[in-house]
Design a protein around this motif. Structure first.
Motif, short mmCIF file in Angstrom:
data_model
loop_
_atom_site.label_atom_id
_atom_site.label_comp_id
_atom_site.label_asym_id
_atom_site.label_seq_id
_atom_site.Cartn_x
_atom_site.Cartn_y
_atom_site.Cartn_z
N HIS A 23 32.14 46.32 42.89
CA HIS A 23 32.53 46.79 44.22
C HIS A 23 31.49 46.31 45.23
O HIS A 23 30.32 46.14 44.90
CB HIS A 23 32.62 48.33 44.23
CG HIS A 23 33.46 48.89 45.33
ND1 HIS A 23 33.01 48.98 46.63
CD2 HIS A 23 34.73 49.38 45.33
CE1 HIS A 23 33.97 49.52 47.38
NE2 HIS A 23 35.02 49.77 46.62
N SER A 44 42.96 56.42 42.71
CA SER A 44 44.10 56.51 43.64
C SER A 44 45.44 56.53 42.90
O SER A 44 46.48 56.69 43.53
CB SER A 44 44.09 55.30 44.59
OG SER A 44 44.44 54.11 43.91
N SER A 55 41.07 43.38 46.59
CA SER A 55 40.67 44.67 47.13
C SER A 55 41.87 45.37 47.78
O SER A 55 42.84 44.73 48.19
CB SER A 55 39.55 44.51 48.15
OG SER A 55 39.96 43.68 49.21
N LYS A 56 41.79 46.70 47.85
CA LYS A 56 42.90 47.49 48.35
C LYS A 56 42.51 48.22 49.64
O LYS A 56 41.33 48.46 49.91
CB LYS A 56 43.31 48.52 47.29
CG LYS A 56 43.67 47.91 45.95
CD LYS A 56 44.94 47.09 46.01
CE LYS A 56 45.42 46.67 44.63
NZ LYS A 56 44.47 45.81 43.91
N GLU A 57 43.53 48.56 50.43
CA GLU A 57 43.27 49.31 51.66
C GLU A 57 42.84 50.73 51.35
O GLU A 57 42.04 51.32 52.07
CB GLU A 57 44.53 49.32 52.53
CG GLU A 57 44.91 47.95 53.08
CD GLU A 57 46.13 48.02 53.98
OE1 GLU A 57 46.64 49.14 54.20
OE2 GLU A 57 46.56 46.96 54.46
N ASN A 58 43.38 51.29 50.26
CA ASN A 58 43.01 52.64 49.86
C ASN A 58 41.57 52.65 49.37
O ASN A 58 41.21 51.92 48.44
CB ASN A 58 43.96 53.13 48.77
CG ASN A 58 43.77 54.61 48.43
OD1 ASN A 58 42.67 55.13 48.50
ND2 ASN A 58 44.86 55.28 48.07
N TYR A 59 40.76 53.48 49.95
CA TYR A 59 39.32 53.53 49.66
C TYR A 59 39.07 53.84 48.18
O TYR A 59 38.09 53.36 47.60
CB TYR A 59 38.68 54.59 50.53
CG TYR A 59 37.18 54.75 50.37
CD1 TYR A 59 36.30 53.80 50.90
CD2 TYR A 59 36.65 55.84 49.69
CE1 TYR A 59 34.92 53.96 50.76
CE2 TYR A 59 35.28 56.00 49.54
CZ TYR A 59 34.42 55.05 50.08
OH TYR A 59 33.07 55.21 49.94
#
Length: 442
Positions: A158, A279, A329-333
């Motif tokens: 990350h 998530s 990568s994702k928009e959701n943190y």
């Protein structure tokens, strides 16, 4: 009062001896003349954890599940009706459910599972790695029996991961696998026999892999399983000021599965990896474990994208499945994603070595008659994805036949341990300890 103190002193000694079932010996090192702590293992059973660290009074320590079955009993298993090449995710989830069933109720103490017993491989407690009097090895810790795994460099998982991560794991085998463990390891006072590494059809092993990262470094670990483990503060093989183990919190990141399945024609094994996704939909930690992929061969003839970095789908690979949902990568943190796969886009777990793959690494599990293990890959410090050579690829990514077979590497003869790194590593540790105690540490 004096008698009471003497009684308490004797009692503490007995607690130590019974709890550890092993004794300590200080011996002068033949190399440097320094006093080095050594362990003599004399108990009738295989030790459960590294004796350099003794659990506190009142703690129920990890116990090695080693009552290995004397008879081989095979069943019809639910995944055997699933074509892993056509529905890999269903295959993976079916196997994972089998592995978790009964184990989650007993906190993964396999011998206490009321549905089916699970077994640990012995001799992962001590690998004879010392720095002076400090033990700096990967041996089992005393709370959950975790062993130290490959450390994760900065920013590999990350963009917020600005520190190297310590990773620890524990694995178990089902009854057919436990039977084979008992054949290889006939008793604590007898030498192991790698030639009996023939896991039968239906053998399953799984491994829970934990990291010391918190959710500030890896946000997708939100609400994952947390354990206490007696581990290092940092990499003991690097410039770590404090090389002592302490009780720390670790978080579940990855689960690996391995199945002996004859439909994997080249290797005899099917390997799968899950990673935790904070998530993901699901009420439990286990329901939020997302498939990374499944592999049943090395695709040893495919060199396309061999030196490509990152996480990607290699369309030329036909002996594995990679979940595209985890790429990028994702928009959701809190969403999980992968920054790399195995070499050339092959299957690897998020905390595994990026110049290897699940099945290639395990396929090279082998030992010689001195307990020296076969190299698992080209893991030189100078080796990267970008400069990985075709010669190394041909050597370490060839398909290895299942079972115990003789192979040669650089003029040395080895016996494969049927894709079990736990067996090959345990045999290496056994002989390393034996050599150390005899004074021959070459």
């Amino acid at each position: 009062m004096r008698q009471r103190l003497e009684f308490l002193s004797i009692l503490m000694v007995l607690i130590f001896l019974v709890g550890c079932q092993q004794s300590l010996q200080n011996r002068v090192s033949s190399k440097k003349g320094t006093i080095t702590k050594k362990i003599i293992y004399t108990a009738p059973l295989y030790p459960s954890y590294n004796a350099n660290y003794v659990p506190p009074v009142g703690l129920k320590p990890f116990e090695l599940s080693q009552d290995y079955p004397k008879e081989l009993v095979l069943e019809n298993y639910p995944w055997q009706s699933i074509d892993f090449t056509k529905d890999p995710q269903l295959y993976m989830h079916t196997v994972l459910h089998y592995c978790l069933e009964g184990n989650t109720d007993v906190n993964f103490r396999g011998q206490e599972n009321r549905i089916r017993k699970w077994y640990h491989a012995p001799w992962l407690h001590d690998d004879e790695k010392y720095a002076g009097t400090d033990y700096i090895g990967n041996g089992r810790e005393y709370i959950h029996g975790l062993t130290r795994e490959f450390a994760t460099p900065k920013y590999k998982l990350h963009d917020l991961q600005d520190v190297e991560l310590e990773n620890w794991a524990v694995g178990m085998y089902n009854s057919p696998g436990g039977y084979t463990l008992g054949q290889v390891w006939p008793g604590a006072k007898q030498s192991p026999d790698p030639g009996k590494s023939h896991f039968p059809e239906g053998t399953v092993s799984f491994k829970l892999l934990f990291t010391d990262a918190d959710t500030k470094k890896l946000p997708f670990l939100n609400n994952t399983l947390e354990w206490k483990a007696n581990i290092y503060l940092c990499n003991p093989n690097a410039e770590c000021a404090n090389k002592k183990r302490i009780d720390r919190t670790v978080r579940l990141l990855q689960i690996d599965i391995a199945v002996k399945d004859h439909r994997a024609l080249k290797t005899g094994w099917v390997y799968g990896t899950f990673m935790y996704d904070g998530s993901a939909k699901g009420k439990t930690v286990w329901e939020r474990m997302v498939p990374v992929g499944l592999s049943w061969g090395n695709d040893s003839g495919v060199v396309k994208d061999l030196n490509r970095d990152g996480a990607f789908i290699n369309r030329k690979l036909t002996e594995s499945f990679i979940n595209p949902a985890l790429i990028g990568s994702k928009e959701n943190y809190y969403a999980a994603f992968l920054k790399y796969h195995g070499l050339g886009g092959r299957l690897n777990g998020p905390i595994d070595n990026p110049v290897s793959s699940c099945i290639s690494c395990h396929g090279n599990a082998a030992v010689n008659d001195r307990g020296v293990t076969l190299p698992l890959g080209d893991f030189k410090s100078s080796t990267t994805r970008q400069n990985y050579s075709p010669e190394s690829f041909r050597q370490f990514f060839k398909d290895i036949a299942p079972g115990a077979n003789g192979i040669s590497y650089k003029g040395e003869n080895y016996v494969t341990t049927d894709y079990s790194l736990q067996i090959s590593t345990g045999i290496r540790n056994y002989y390393a300890n034996k050599k150390s105690l005899s004074g021959n540490e070459k």
